[in-house]
Enzyme design. Structure first.
Site, PDB file in Angstrom:
ATOM      1  N   TYR A  31      -1.944  12.025   7.193  1.00  0.00           N
ATOM      2  CA  TYR A  31      -1.142  13.239   7.047  1.00  0.00           C
ATOM      3  C   TYR A  31      -1.309  13.840   5.665  1.00  0.00           C
ATOM      4  O   TYR A  31      -1.874  13.208   4.761  1.00  0.00           O
ATOM      5  CB  TYR A  31       0.333  12.952   7.360  1.00  0.00           C
ATOM      6  N   ARG A  50      -8.461  15.602   0.105  1.00  0.00           N
ATOM      7  CA  ARG A  50      -7.921  14.246   0.308  1.00  0.00           C
ATOM      8  C   ARG A  50      -7.854  13.920   1.798  1.00  0.00           C
ATOM      9  O   ARG A  50      -8.127  12.790   2.210  1.00  0.00           O
ATOM     10  CB  ARG A  50      -6.549  14.098  -0.335  1.00  0.00           C
ATOM     11  N   ARG A  99      -3.453   1.634  26.038  1.00  0.00           N
ATOM     12  CA  ARG A  99      -3.298   0.978  24.743  1.00  0.00           C
ATOM     13  C   ARG A  99      -4.429  -0.016  24.534  1.00  0.00           C
ATOM     14  O   ARG A  99      -4.666  -0.870  25.394  1.00  0.00           O
ATOM     15  CB  ARG A  99      -1.943   0.271  24.678  1.00  0.00           C
ATOM     16  N   LYS A 149      -3.965   8.177   3.031  1.00  0.00           N
ATOM     17  CA  LYS A 149      -2.618   8.697   3.318  1.00  0.00           C
ATOM     18  C   LYS A 149      -2.309   8.555   4.809  1.00  0.00           C
ATOM     19  O   LYS A 149      -2.384   9.524   5.573  1.00  0.00           O
ATOM     20  CB  LYS A 149      -2.515  10.152   2.848  1.00  0.00           C
ATOM     21  N   GLU A 181       3.687   2.582  -7.692  1.00  0.00           N
ATOM     22  CA  GLU A 181       4.088   3.986  -7.549  1.00  0.00           C
ATOM     23  C   GLU A 181       5.468   4.018  -6.917  1.00  0.00           C
ATOM     24  O   GLU A 181       6.076   2.974  -6.688  1.00  0.00           O
ATOM     25  CB  GLU A 181       3.063   4.748  -6.696  1.00  0.00           C
ATOM     26  N   LEU A 205      -1.644   5.919  -3.939  1.00  0.00           N
ATOM     27  CA  LEU A 205      -2.133   7.178  -3.390  1.00  0.00           C
ATOM     28  C   LEU A 205      -2.592   8.068  -4.554  1.00  0.00           C
ATOM     29  O   LEU A 205      -1.908   8.142  -5.575  1.00  0.00           O
ATOM     30  CB  LEU A 205      -1.030   7.895  -2.597  1.00  0.00           C
TER      31      LEU A 205
HETATM   32  N1  PLP Z   1       2.378   8.127  -3.596  1.00  0.00           N
HETATM   33  C1  PLP Z   1       2.825   8.006  -2.336  1.00  0.00           C
HETATM   34  C2  PLP Z   1       2.997   6.649  -1.760  1.00  0.00           C
HETATM   35  C3  PLP Z   1       3.138   9.152  -1.579  1.00  0.00           C
HETATM   36  O1  PLP Z   1       3.591   9.029  -0.317  1.00  0.00           O
HETATM   37  C4  PLP Z   1       2.982  10.436  -2.176  1.00  0.00           C
HETATM   38  C5  PLP Z   1       3.285  11.656  -1.435  1.00  0.00           C
HETATM   39  O2  PLP Z   1       3.682  11.663  -0.309  1.00  0.00           O
HETATM   40  C6  PLP Z   1       2.528  10.500  -3.496  1.00  0.00           C
HETATM   41  C7  PLP Z   1       2.224   9.328  -4.172  1.00  0.00           C
HETATM   42  C8  PLP Z   1       2.355  11.827  -4.197  1.00  0.00           C
HETATM   43  O3  PLP Z   1       1.224  12.515  -3.719  1.00  0.00           O
HETATM   44  P1  PLP Z   1       1.131  14.096  -3.747  1.00  0.00           P
HETATM   45  O4  PLP Z   1       1.316  14.507  -5.168  1.00  0.00           O
HETATM   46  O5  PLP Z   1      -0.225  14.397  -3.250  1.00  0.00           O
HETATM   47  O6  PLP Z   1       2.238  14.614  -2.867  1.00  0.00           O
END
Ligand code: PLP
Length: 285
Positions: A31, A50, A99, A149, A181, A205
């Site tokens: 997503y 991304r 499935r 993501k 994070e 991420l």
């Molecule tokens: N880290 C995680 C785990 C996230 O889910 C997100 C955003 O959803 C981010 C960092 C920040 O990413 P972005 O700046 O691209 O929204």
């Protein structure tokens, strides 16, 4: 609200996806969340790149071109009259009609693509940014490919619930003694004017907002250091904050009950938020 599903714009109650969809059965999907300011898309290109990378890492096919994706985003913003808010985009490996752990043949199973808008008037002017938020620390027990993501968001969701139960706003995740994070954002501290955030790897991420904020910080001659930090170091820092597409730059004023700096949002986070919003408005498409 009008939503988009597999080539069609429909009222949300008419949009349907199969019960065999691998996104639903296996969290087999990726997503993106793109913010909208002044009715325009912030950093669309970054999100599109991304997305392409996430799809590639999972051997998934893109259901349309980046140009078509941009058109769909714009069409939904227009149809729903969004001035400020977000667009959510999800692509799953589709519905093979049963499935099975094995990936279906991409020649016979098309990906599922869904987009919807979230109207958030006042997103940029969020009063919470003037107060800052509190976080708790929790162990990072997610899988090892956090750079992709994916829609596997159960642990981040549990983390936000743990924070809520503890009377805090969110959680920062800790692995081997260092912050990776936030549950849905990238984490930073400020010490002696220097902005410190974990370096990119498969552990986090690669935030689109992170990339933009670090670029703006360097352009403004602010010092940036990409390295890991512990909760103790963050508690003793001058400032802490996080970044994400939906919250922009958000000050963190309390970590595990301890006030950071003065306990109020600091000047570096406030300045970065202002620069980020100004620049994003200028370059939004
Ligand atoms: N880290 C995680 C785990 C996230 O889910 C997100 C955003 O959803 C981010 C960092 C920040 O990413 P972005 O700046 O691209 O929204």
């Amino acid at each position: 609200r009008t939503v988009y599903v597999n080539g069609e714009y429909l009222p949300e109650e008419e949009a349907k996806v199969s019960i065999f969809d691998r996104g639903f059965l296996m969290a087999d999907g990726v997503y993106e969340v793109t913010s909208v300011l002044d009715g325009k898309l912030v950093d669309f290109e970054g999100h599109a790149k991304r997305l392409e990378r996430s799809l590639g890492e999972l051997e998934m096919k893109a259901p349309c071109t980046t140009g078509e994706l941009l058109e769909i985003h714009r069409e939904l913003v227009a149809r729903n009259g969004i001035e400020e808010g977000m667009i959510y985009l999800q692509i799953t490996r589709g519905s093979p009609g049963d499935r099975d752990f094995v990936f279906p043949d991409p020649e016979t199973t098309a990906p599922t693509i869904v987009l919807f808008t979230q109207n958030k008037p006042g997103l940029a002017d969020n009063p919470v940014a003037k107060q800052g938020i509190s976080v708790i620390s929790i162990e990072d027990i997610r899988w090892g490919r956090r750079d992709i993501k994916t829609v596997q968001l159960l642990y981040p969701s549990m983390g936000k619930m743990m924070a809520k139960k503890a009377g805090a706003d969110d959680a920062w995740l800790v692995e081997d003694g260092k912050v990776t994070e936030g549950t849905s954002n990238n984490a930073y501290i400020v010490k002696g004017g220097k902005i410190i955030t974990r370096a990119l790897s498969n552990d986090i991420l690669h935030g689109i907002t992170r990339a933009a904020v670090l670029r703006f910080a360097r352009e403004a001659q602010m010092e940036v250091e990409e390295r890991s930090f512990s909760i103790e170091e963050a508690q003793g820092a001058d400032e802490a904050f996080f970044t994400s597409a939906s919250a922009f730059v958000m000050p963190v004023v309390k970590i595990d009950g301890a006030e950071v700096g003065t306990g109020k949002p600091g000047p570096v986070a406030a300045r970065l938020r202002e620069i980020y919003l100004d620049e994003s408005r200028k370059t939004a498409i």
